[in-house]
Design a protein around this motif. Structure first.
Motif, PDB file in Angstrom:
ATOM      1  N   PRO A 241       5.948 -20.261   9.601  1.00 11.64           N
ATOM      2  CA  PRO A 241       5.669 -21.676   9.880  1.00 11.64           C
ATOM      3  C   PRO A 241       6.284 -22.599   8.834  1.00 11.64           C
ATOM      4  O   PRO A 241       6.730 -23.694   9.161  1.00 11.64           O
ATOM      5  N   GLU A 242       6.336 -22.147   7.575  1.00 12.96           N
ATOM      6  CA  GLU A 242       6.887 -22.995   6.506  1.00 12.96           C
ATOM      7  C   GLU A 242       8.373 -23.278   6.743  1.00 12.96           C
ATOM      8  O   GLU A 242       8.835 -24.403   6.576  1.00 12.96           O
ATOM      9  N   GLY A 244       9.915 -23.170   9.632  1.00 14.03           N
ATOM     10  CA  GLY A 244      10.013 -24.043  10.807  1.00 14.03           C
ATOM     11  C   GLY A 244       9.740 -25.485  10.445  1.00 14.03           C
ATOM     12  O   GLY A 244      10.470 -26.400  10.837  1.00 14.03           O
ATOM     13  N   ALA A 245       8.668 -25.688   9.642  1.00 14.56           N
ATOM     14  CA  ALA A 245       8.308 -27.040   9.222  1.00 14.56           C
ATOM     15  C   ALA A 245       9.430 -27.656   8.404  1.00 14.56           C
ATOM     16  O   ALA A 245       9.738 -28.843   8.540  1.00 14.56           O
ATOM     17  N   GLU A 246      10.062 -26.850   7.562  1.00 10.96           N
ATOM     18  CA  GLU A 246      11.156 -27.344   6.722  1.00 10.96           C
ATOM     19  C   GLU A 246      12.322 -27.827   7.594  1.00 10.96           C
ATOM     20  O   GLU A 246      12.909 -28.889   7.345  1.00 10.96           O
ATOM     21  N   ALA A 247      12.633 -27.042   8.661  1.00 15.47           N
ATOM     22  CA  ALA A 247      13.742 -27.416   9.551  1.00 15.47           C
ATOM     23  C   ALA A 247      13.434 -28.732  10.266  1.00 15.47           C
ATOM     24  O   ALA A 247      14.291 -29.618  10.365  1.00 15.47           O
ATOM     25  N   ILE A 248      12.194 -28.876  10.747  1.00 12.59           N
ATOM     26  CA  ILE A 248      11.811 -30.120  11.440  1.00 12.59           C
ATOM     27  C   ILE A 248      11.843 -31.285  10.465  1.00 12.59           C
ATOM     28  O   ILE A 248      12.357 -32.368  10.761  1.00 12.59           O
ATOM     29  N   PHE A 249      11.324 -31.035   9.253  1.00 17.28           N
ATOM     30  CA  PHE A 249      11.298 -32.087   8.236  1.00 17.28           C
ATOM     31  C   PHE A 249      12.712 -32.576   7.929  1.00 17.28           C
ATOM     32  O   PHE A 249      12.948 -33.783   7.813  1.00 17.28           O
ATOM     33  N   LEU A 251      15.266 -32.579   9.899  1.00 18.73           N
ATOM     34  CA  LEU A 251      15.762 -33.400  11.013  1.00 18.73           C
ATOM     35  C   LEU A 251      15.147 -34.798  10.976  1.00 18.73           C
ATOM     36  O   LEU A 251      15.841 -35.797  11.166  1.00 18.73           O
TER      37      LEU A 251
ATOM     38  N   LEU B 378      16.360 -29.130  18.631  1.00 18.78           N
ATOM     39  CA  LEU B 378      15.866 -28.155  17.666  1.00 18.78           C
ATOM     40  C   LEU B 378      14.565 -27.602  18.230  1.00 18.78           C
ATOM     41  O   LEU B 378      13.666 -28.354  18.574  1.00 18.78           O
ATOM     42  N   VAL B 380      11.459 -24.735  17.544  1.00 17.65           N
ATOM     43  CA  VAL B 380      10.849 -23.784  16.614  1.00 17.65           C
ATOM     44  C   VAL B 380       9.849 -22.976  17.415  1.00 17.65           C
ATOM     45  O   VAL B 380       8.933 -23.534  18.020  1.00 17.65           O
ATOM     46  N   ALA B 386      -0.133 -23.622  13.162  1.00 21.20           N
ATOM     47  CA  ALA B 386       0.355 -23.239  11.828  1.00 21.20           C
ATOM     48  C   ALA B 386       1.557 -24.093  11.430  1.00 21.20           C
ATOM     49  O   ALA B 386       1.669 -24.533  10.279  1.00 21.20           O
ATOM     50  N   ILE B 387       2.445 -24.350  12.401  1.00 18.36           N
ATOM     51  CA  ILE B 387       3.652 -25.125  12.087  1.00 18.36           C
ATOM     52  C   ILE B 387       3.286 -26.578  11.776  1.00 18.36           C
ATOM     53  O   ILE B 387       3.800 -27.179  10.832  1.00 18.36           O
ATOM     54  N   ALA B 390       1.842 -26.755   8.344  1.00 17.98           N
ATOM     55  CA  ALA B 390       2.899 -26.649   7.328  1.00 17.98           C
ATOM     56  C   ALA B 390       3.697 -27.949   7.244  1.00 17.98           C
ATOM     57  O   ALA B 390       4.075 -28.392   6.150  1.00 17.98           O
ATOM     58  N   LEU B 391       3.919 -28.573   8.411  1.00 15.85           N
ATOM     59  CA  LEU B 391       4.690 -29.828   8.443  1.00 15.85           C
ATOM     60  C   LEU B 391       3.929 -30.946   7.729  1.00 15.85           C
ATOM     61  O   LEU B 391       4.504 -31.729   6.968  1.00 15.85           O
ATOM     62  N   ARG B 394       4.243 -30.393   4.084  1.00 15.85           N
ATOM     63  CA  ARG B 394       5.600 -30.690   3.615  1.00 15.85           C
ATOM     64  C   ARG B 394       5.805 -32.204   3.475  1.00 15.85           C
ATOM     65  O   ARG B 394       6.372 -32.679   2.492  1.00 15.85           O
TER      66      ARG B 394
END
Lengths: 259, 407
Positions: A241-242, A244-249, A251, B378, B380, B386-387, B390-391, B394
């Motif tokens: 999940p981390e 994935g979140a990094e990739a979305i962040f 973008l 994109l 995921v 969970a995602i 995490a987002l 972040r």
């Protein structure tokens, strides 16, 4: 909002047209300007119209809670700008509110710009809210596309146009509308030359733009005709999940939507 | 894939026609010739052919004869013919919006219109304020570029910009001014310029032909036809963009130094708006939830942290997790967001219709085969809760990092 009792507000109103039937009514954006003026000055708001004092549609504005309106007598195809400019220059108005374009006639939306130029006042386009007025300086919010706002500081007096981002106009009540007074004044008439050379016609729906394929060879044409609309984007599978979140962040950062 | 040899009659015709603009691109280069001093000169780049791996191969066995080089002429990227206007007899000035520092499609339509108005004699001038990220001015049809930079033109400065444009008006005396009639700045700037120059503009123009222009009038129920004035505020799709010429983007300067009056409008900057209050149809960033979302508390928390407007699919609305007004799709709201983040939405056709005009679509989903993943820029694959968690962490980390930097 606190009514700014000392602020002298004039709202310019026009006769609108219903979008379906075309019948005369109060203009949508002008009604919003009146609403904003009522929030700022309450009963002391001054309504001004240049045109025909007999028009029943003007009573729609009086029905919003105002006792009277000044009408500068003008025939149908006249240039109303000189009349409005000289009238407003003689009053002690501090804020002139208008809609952003008329619903009948040319509807170029030039009136607030020309009026500001003639009076040599600053102009705020797309006024959404007046936050405060202090010492001859107003702090206002300007409406931008996508619901965004910008804060501007402008000294009084100024002209402001409102668009559909301004507060929605209250209903017009029938009784007060009939009791309200239309005070008409005779002023000089200037002929508008444009309408003699321009012609009005019913609006045609505009043709839809076709997708033009500029292929030089048959193979390219074939490829263009059979290609999918989009190839699809990146698909991330089997990641934490981390990640994935990094990739979305990344973008969101790139598109600058995080504020 | 092996390419079969085909004759291209059109290219052969161009190669015979020395007056054709593409003639020089199609000339086959000779491998060897006698130089002016009588020596044999060789061009090593001409021999050989490009192999299937994209590497250059030289076959000396004598089997490969000619075929490769015959193809190469058509394979080279065709350089569009360059249009050079040395001494223009008149100028057409365009003031593009440059949303996000790039030419929008509206701007390109306007440049196309400017090129039809300029014909063979005139030059198209584009006026760009502040830094830009556009690299395609030449193919968009800009002959001259006036790039104005400086403190005075920063951010929102309509009065200063109009002063500069008035100075340009006296310098070039353009035959036409073209400004996009848009809400992103062009409509306002063009009207301010019209008031300052004392020109009566034609607004919302959608067709200019033979010195006549037609524009929408009133509330859009009528069209007004009139002779084309000097200043035209044109609607989107008023003409086709330039597609088959290249233009020299020659830089020009303002001759006179500008003296700016103290601006009467002070810009105090953008105001933070509550994303929940922006109408969904025009929201910039939408976080949308569907059947795959189980933890709606977390979803709302994510929307708040990201600063996104909330949306929902029909299933989420029907199940009562979101109000009806938040439904995205054919039966709900058609959205135009720049970024659409879809969490647990599989992507029914009606939903995909509603997000057709969104720029970037991000999908968080369990099922890698669903339609939303195919549409997304994109995707995921994983557990949405969970995602999202995490987002949120972040973004919080990023915001706090920013605070430390500022302090």
């Amino acid at each position: 909002m606190m009514p700014h009792e000392l602020l002298k507000v004039v709202a310019l109103v026009s006769v609108g047209a219903h979008p379906v039937t075309g019948r005369p009514r109060r203009a949508e954006q002008d009604a919003r300007a009146v609403e904003l003026g009522l929030c700022l000055a309450g009963k002391h708001l001054h309504l001004l119209h240049a045109g025909d004092a007999e028009s029943e549609a003007l009573r729609g504005y009086l029905g919003m809670g105002l006792a009277e309106m000044t009408v500068l007598q003008q025939p149908l195809h006249a240039d109303i700008l000189p009349a409005l400019g000289s009238y407003l220059g003689a009053t002690d108005a501090q804020l002139v509110l208008t809609g952003s374009q008329a619903e009948i006639g040319e509807g170029s939306g030039m009136l607030p710009y020309l009026l500001a130029e003639q009076l040599d006042w600053p102009l705020v386009v797309g006024l959404a809210e007046v936050e405060s007025v202090k010492g001859g300086v107003a702090q206002v919010l300007q409406a931008l596309p996508r619901g965004q706002r910008r804060r501007l500081q402008v000294r009084l007096p100024f002209v402001a146009s409102v668009d559909s981002a301004a507060p929605k106009a209250r209903q017009s009540a029938f009784g007060p509308a009939q009791r309200g007074q239309l005070q008409s004044q005779k002023v000089a008439v200037v002929e508008d030359m444009l309408l003699s050379e321009a012609s009005m016609q019913t609006a045609r729906p505009r043709p839809k733009r076709l997708k033009v394929i500029k292929a030089k060879t048959g193979a390219e044409r074939m490829r263009a005709a059979t290609a999918k609309a989009s190839a699809g984007g990146k698909v991330l599978t089997d990641i934490t999940p981390e990640q994935g979140a990094e990739a979305i962040f990344a973008l969101l950062k790139e598109e600058k939507v995080l504020r | 894939m092996k390419e079969s040899f085909r004759r291209d009659p059109r290219n052969e015709w161009i190669a015979r026609n020395r007056l054709h603009p593409l003639y020089s691109a199609l000339q086959t280069q000779e491998a060897s010739w006698i130089g002016p001093s009588g020596l044999v000169r060789k061009n090593p780049h001409v021999s050989g052919f490009i192999g299937p791996n994209g590497l250059k191969r030289i076959d000396r066995s004598g089997v490969q004869q000619g075929g490769g080089s015959q193809r190469s002429g058509t394979k080279a990227a065709v350089q569009l013919p360059l249009r050079i206007i040395e001494q223009p007899s008149f100028y057409i000035v365009v003031v593009p919006d440059m949303v996000n520092g790039r030419l929008s499609s509206h701007d390109k339509d306007l440049l196309g219109l400017a090129n039809t108005l300029a014909g063979d004699e005139g030059a198209v001038v584009a006026v760009v304020f502040q830094a830009h990220k556009e690299g395609g001015f030449d193919t968009a049809g800009v002959d001259r570029l006036l790039h104005l930079q400086g403190e005075a033109f920063a951010d929102y400065s309509p009065e200063q910009r109009v002063t500069a444009l008035c100075a340009l008006d006296t310098q070039l005396n353009p035959a036409h001014w073209l400004v996009p009639d848009s809400r992103t700045g062009g409509g306002e700037l063009g009207r301010r310029l019209a008031a300052k120059l004392g020109e009566r503009p034609a607004t919302r123009v959608w067709q200019v032909a033979d010195g006549q222009c037609i524009g929408r009038a009133g509330a859009g129920q009528q069209d007004m036809a009139r002779t084309a004035p000097r200043l035209i505020l044109a609607a989107a799709e008023c003409a086709d963009p330039v597609s088959d010429t290249r233009h020299e983007v020659r830089a020009i300067e303002l001759n006179e130094t500008l003296f700016h009056r103290v601006g009467r409008l002070d810009n105090l900057g953008a105001v933070a708006v509550d994303p929940a209050l922006t109408p969904m149809a025009e929201a910039e960033f939408i976080l949308s939830g569907g059947n795959g979302v189980k933890d709606w508390e977390l979803f709302h928390q994510a929307a708040e942290t990201l600063g996104a407007t909330e949306g929902a699919s029909r299933v989420a609305v029907d199940d009562g997790f979101m109000p009806r007004a938040r439904q995205v799709g054919a039966t709900g709201t058609w959205v135009t967001a720049q970024v659409y983040l879809a969490v647990g939405i599989s992507g029914a056709v009606q939903h995909l219709q509603g997000i057709a005009t969104c720029d970037k679509v991000v999908a968080i989903n369990q099922d890698p085969a669903c339609d939303m993943v195919k549409r997304a820029d994109l995707a995921v694959i994983g557990d949405s809760a969970a995602i999202l968690q995490a987002l949120i962490e972040r973004v919080r980390e990023h915001r706090q990092g920013g605070m430390h930097d500022a302090a």
